[in-house]
Design a protein around this motif. Structure first.
Motif, PDB file in Angstrom:
ATOM      1  N   SER A 177     -20.592  26.527  60.967  1.00  0.00           N
ATOM      2  CA  SER A 177     -19.755  26.500  59.760  1.00  0.00           C
ATOM      3  C   SER A 177     -18.927  25.220  59.724  1.00  0.00           C
ATOM      4  O   SER A 177     -18.676  24.671  58.651  1.00  0.00           O
ATOM      5  N   THR A 178     -18.524  24.721  60.914  1.00  0.00           N
ATOM      6  CA  THR A 178     -17.760  23.473  60.930  1.00  0.00           C
ATOM      7  C   THR A 178     -18.616  22.308  60.440  1.00  0.00           C
ATOM      8  O   THR A 178     -18.184  21.526  59.591  1.00  0.00           O
ATOM      9  N   PHE A 213     -19.021  22.572  56.849  1.00  0.00           N
ATOM     10  CA  PHE A 213     -17.772  22.263  56.143  1.00  0.00           C
ATOM     11  C   PHE A 213     -17.587  20.754  56.001  1.00  0.00           C
ATOM     12  O   PHE A 213     -17.169  20.278  54.950  1.00  0.00           O
ATOM     13  N   ILE A 217     -15.512  33.776  57.861  1.00  0.00           N
ATOM     14  CA  ILE A 217     -15.790  33.038  59.093  1.00  0.00           C
ATOM     15  C   ILE A 217     -14.850  33.487  60.204  1.00  0.00           C
ATOM     16  O   ILE A 217     -15.270  33.824  61.317  1.00  0.00           O
ATOM     17  N   PHE A 218     -13.553  33.500  59.886  1.00  0.00           N
ATOM     18  CA  PHE A 218     -12.541  33.835  60.890  1.00  0.00           C
ATOM     19  C   PHE A 218     -12.765  35.237  61.446  1.00  0.00           C
ATOM     20  O   PHE A 218     -12.811  35.438  62.667  1.00  0.00           O
ATOM     21  N   GLY A 256     -19.709  27.903  55.751  1.00  0.00           N
ATOM     22  CA  GLY A 256     -19.023  26.620  55.883  1.00  0.00           C
ATOM     23  C   GLY A 256     -19.143  25.793  54.611  1.00  0.00           C
ATOM     24  O   GLY A 256     -18.184  25.168  54.165  1.00  0.00           O
ATOM     25  N   LEU A 300     -19.269  29.196  64.777  1.00  0.00           N
ATOM     26  CA  LEU A 300     -18.177  28.241  64.535  1.00  0.00           C
ATOM     27  C   LEU A 300     -18.730  26.832  64.342  1.00  0.00           C
ATOM     28  O   LEU A 300     -18.375  26.125  63.389  1.00  0.00           O
ATOM     29  N   ILE A 351     -15.917  35.495  63.711  1.00  0.00           N
ATOM     30  CA  ILE A 351     -15.736  34.872  65.024  1.00  0.00           C
ATOM     31  C   ILE A 351     -14.778  35.701  65.870  1.00  0.00           C
ATOM     32  O   ILE A 351     -15.028  35.974  67.055  1.00  0.00           O
TER      33      ILE A 351
END
Lengths: 306, 277
Positions: free
Chosen positions: B209-210, B213, B254-255, B230, B206, B258
């Motif tokens: 990728s954040t 992003f 991604i979702f 991301g 997370l 995770i």
């Protein structure tokens, strides 16, 4: 009580000092300077720039100068925005971030409290499972994904709300939901599990035995008791909201402090990075202080022990 | 076993399958990807999903499915690498603090408290300035944040375990401190540590990728490894108004990853530590 408050304040100051010192050192040893650009600047220009920002002084003097400035509320000049100091930039952008953060915190508490209560009251029923499945999804959904999804669905497809503005109440809805989603899910799940645990305690059985309705047993007796673990996570939660605000402000193009922080990082605008870091730390220390005081209110035993 | 338990179990099984799938994809990306990683076709720009490009193409005509398959390597490498670094650092630290006890413990845990209170993302960003925006630097930065959780868990477990009778009897039999730590205490804290490990993989994914992003993650556009999900989501976000497929697929990847890791972690926790349920 006063003793406790004083002790916490001192601890908070210590944390601030440690963070300020570490950030200062870290940014000095980080590779690449603020004046590195595609075109190499002549050495005289660099020397002048360094003299202007006191970068030619020995490290300890720069450090003392910085700490002295911070004590007077002066966070130094920005390397990128030449006409404004860091204090000014933060003063302009912090209120926006605070509004967003407070709204998200409010949203999280207002939604998580009833959801957690419902799930605990109807435990193992369909309602409970729905609430907890949504919570499980919410915890795993990155906020930039949720933000993009909301923009695409609510703003672009349905056309209900406008995006890319920050002027009236309707422009805060989507960012608030995006920022609050994960904390809400986390709080609801936590409240449910502590409530269910509390329901096995003696004082809850007493309340039931005297004939109170189950809903009152939960709402009055069990809930108050379950607030302590919830309070414990409020500090980290405030941290999560702060961090989330970088991303949410980026996704929704909100002119808050988080967005400035990200640009400051790409620009290597060190004074701005340090200033924002210090403000974030102060906010966190403040949030933790409030949580500590609330502890004392919810459970007076804690103060006596201390 | 009621029906709720059964659904729960099948959800966990599904998550395990998905996690395994991500592993397989990450290992075999060059062999299963339909196109080459660098392949661009200027006639194929911004195509919506079709039989020849299942997930469509991006603004440079690159096949999105291929990029997502390769991206699994970045996510997994970051997730596993971070988890391992945090595990080694944090467990050692926590073991020492718990085992030494007294003032040592107090001092060591004060440091942990300070780290624990600060926002992770803030520390990553500051550290990434120091270590650079490559995969190694990111691993170090994420690891330096993640160790705190392990330290807390390990210390708590040691404090609990070292008072137990079997440790006392080992001590009475004259076992050295090192032997007690390694042979008697360590095996007893493995369960909670494994659960923490499972949860620290998705939080690293997370975080990575954040960061990618918002444009301050791994900065290596021509990596032979693949591009972070991301970064793909960021590309897609920019083109979202006209080409929603470009963000839909990376975001889903991604979702789901995770979510699967988190679900698996919950399942493991219930399995290894039934008390917490």
């Amino acid at each position: 009580m006063l003793h406790l408050l004083l002790k916490r304040c001192l601890h908070g100051l210590l944390v601030l000092w440690v963070v300020a010192t570490l950030t200062f050192l870290l940014l000095r040893i980080a590779p690449g300077g603020p004046f590195d650009s595609e075109r190499k600047l002549p050495p005289e220009v660099i020397a002048n720039l360094e003299a202007k920002y006191h970068l030619d002084e020995p490290l300890w003097r720069q450090y003392l100068r910085y700490l002295g400035g911070v004590a007077h509320g002066d966070l130094g000049p920005s390397y990128k925005y030449l006409d404004r100091g860091v204090t000014e930039i933060i003063a302009e952008t912090l209120p926006t971030s605070l509004v967003l953060g407070s709204l998200a915190m409010l949203f999280a508490v207002l939604v998580a409290l009833p959801a957690g209560l419902l799930a605990a009251y109807f435990r193992n029923s369909l309602i409970d499972r729905c609430c907890m499945s949504v919570a499980a999804l919410g915890i795993s959904l990155p906020n930039f994904v949720l933000g993009a999804l909301l923009i695409w669905g609510v703003a672009l497809q349905l056309g209900w709300l406008q995006i890319g503005r920050w002027d009236d109440w309707s422009s805060v809805i989507l960012p608030t939901i995006t920022l609050a989603a994960a904390p809400t899910a986390f709080l609801a799940a936590l409240l449910r599990s502590t409530l269910i645990e509390t329901m096995g305690e003696d004082f809850v059985r007493t309340a039931r035995a005297k004939g109170l309705k189950e809903i009152w047993v939960i709402a009055k007796h069990a809930l108050l008791h379950s607030l302590i673990p919830v309070l414990t996570v409020m500090g980290p939660l405030a941290a999560a909201l702060l961090t989330g605000s970088f991303v949410v402000e980026y996704v929704f193009a909100i002119p808050g402090m988080g967005r400035f922080f990200i640009t400051a990082v790409t620009d290597r605008d060190y004074p701005l990075i340090m200033g924002v870091t210090l403000v974030y730390t102060t906010l966190l220390v403040g949030a933790n202080l409030i949580v500590d005081l609330l502890y004392g209110l919810v459970d007076p035993r804690i103060i006596r022990v201390e | 076993m009621n029906s709720g338990q059964k659904t729960f179990d099948s959800v966990i099984a599904l998550s395990a399958v998905f996690v395994a799938l991500v592993f397989v994809v990450a290992c075999l990306a060059p062999w299963i990807a339909p196109y080459g990683l660098g392949g661009m076709e200027s006639q194929q720009m911004l195509q919506t999903p079709s039989p020849s490009h299942w997930m469509g193409t991006d603004g440079l005509g690159r096949d999105l499915l291929t990029r997502i398959l390769y991206g699994a390597r970045v996510s997994l490498a970051v997730g596993l690498g971070t988890a391992l670094i945090s595990l080694l650092l944090g467990t050692t630290y926590g073991l020492l603090a718990g085992f030494k006890g007294g003032n040592w413990d107090h001092l060591l845990m004060r440091v942990v408290d300070i780290f624990y209170g600060l926002p992770d993302m803030l520390i990553f960003i500051l550290l990434s300035l120091l270590f650079g925006r490559n995969i190694g630097g990111l691993l170090v930065a994420l690891g330096l944040v993640g160790w705190v959780r392990f330290a807390r868990i390990a210390r708590g477990q040691v404090l609990q375990t070292k008072e137990l009778l079997f440790v006392e009897s080992a001590r009475a039999l004259g076992a050295s401190r090192g032997r007690i730590l390694l042979w008697h205490i360590l095996p007893n804290i493995v369960g909670p540590v494994i659960v923490t490990l499972t949860f620290s993989i998705p939080s690293a994914i997370l975080a990575e990728s954040t960061l990618s992003f918002i444009g301050i993650g791994i900065n290596d556009p021509y990596s032979s490894w693949g591009t972070s999900w991301g970064t793909l989501a960021q590309d897609g976000y920019r083109a979202m108004r006209s080409y929603p497929h470009m963000i839909a697929f990376p975001a889903a990847a991604i979702f789901l990853t995770i979510l699967s890791f988190n679900t698996l972690g919950n399942g493991l926790r219930d399995l290894l530590d039934p008390k917490q349920k």
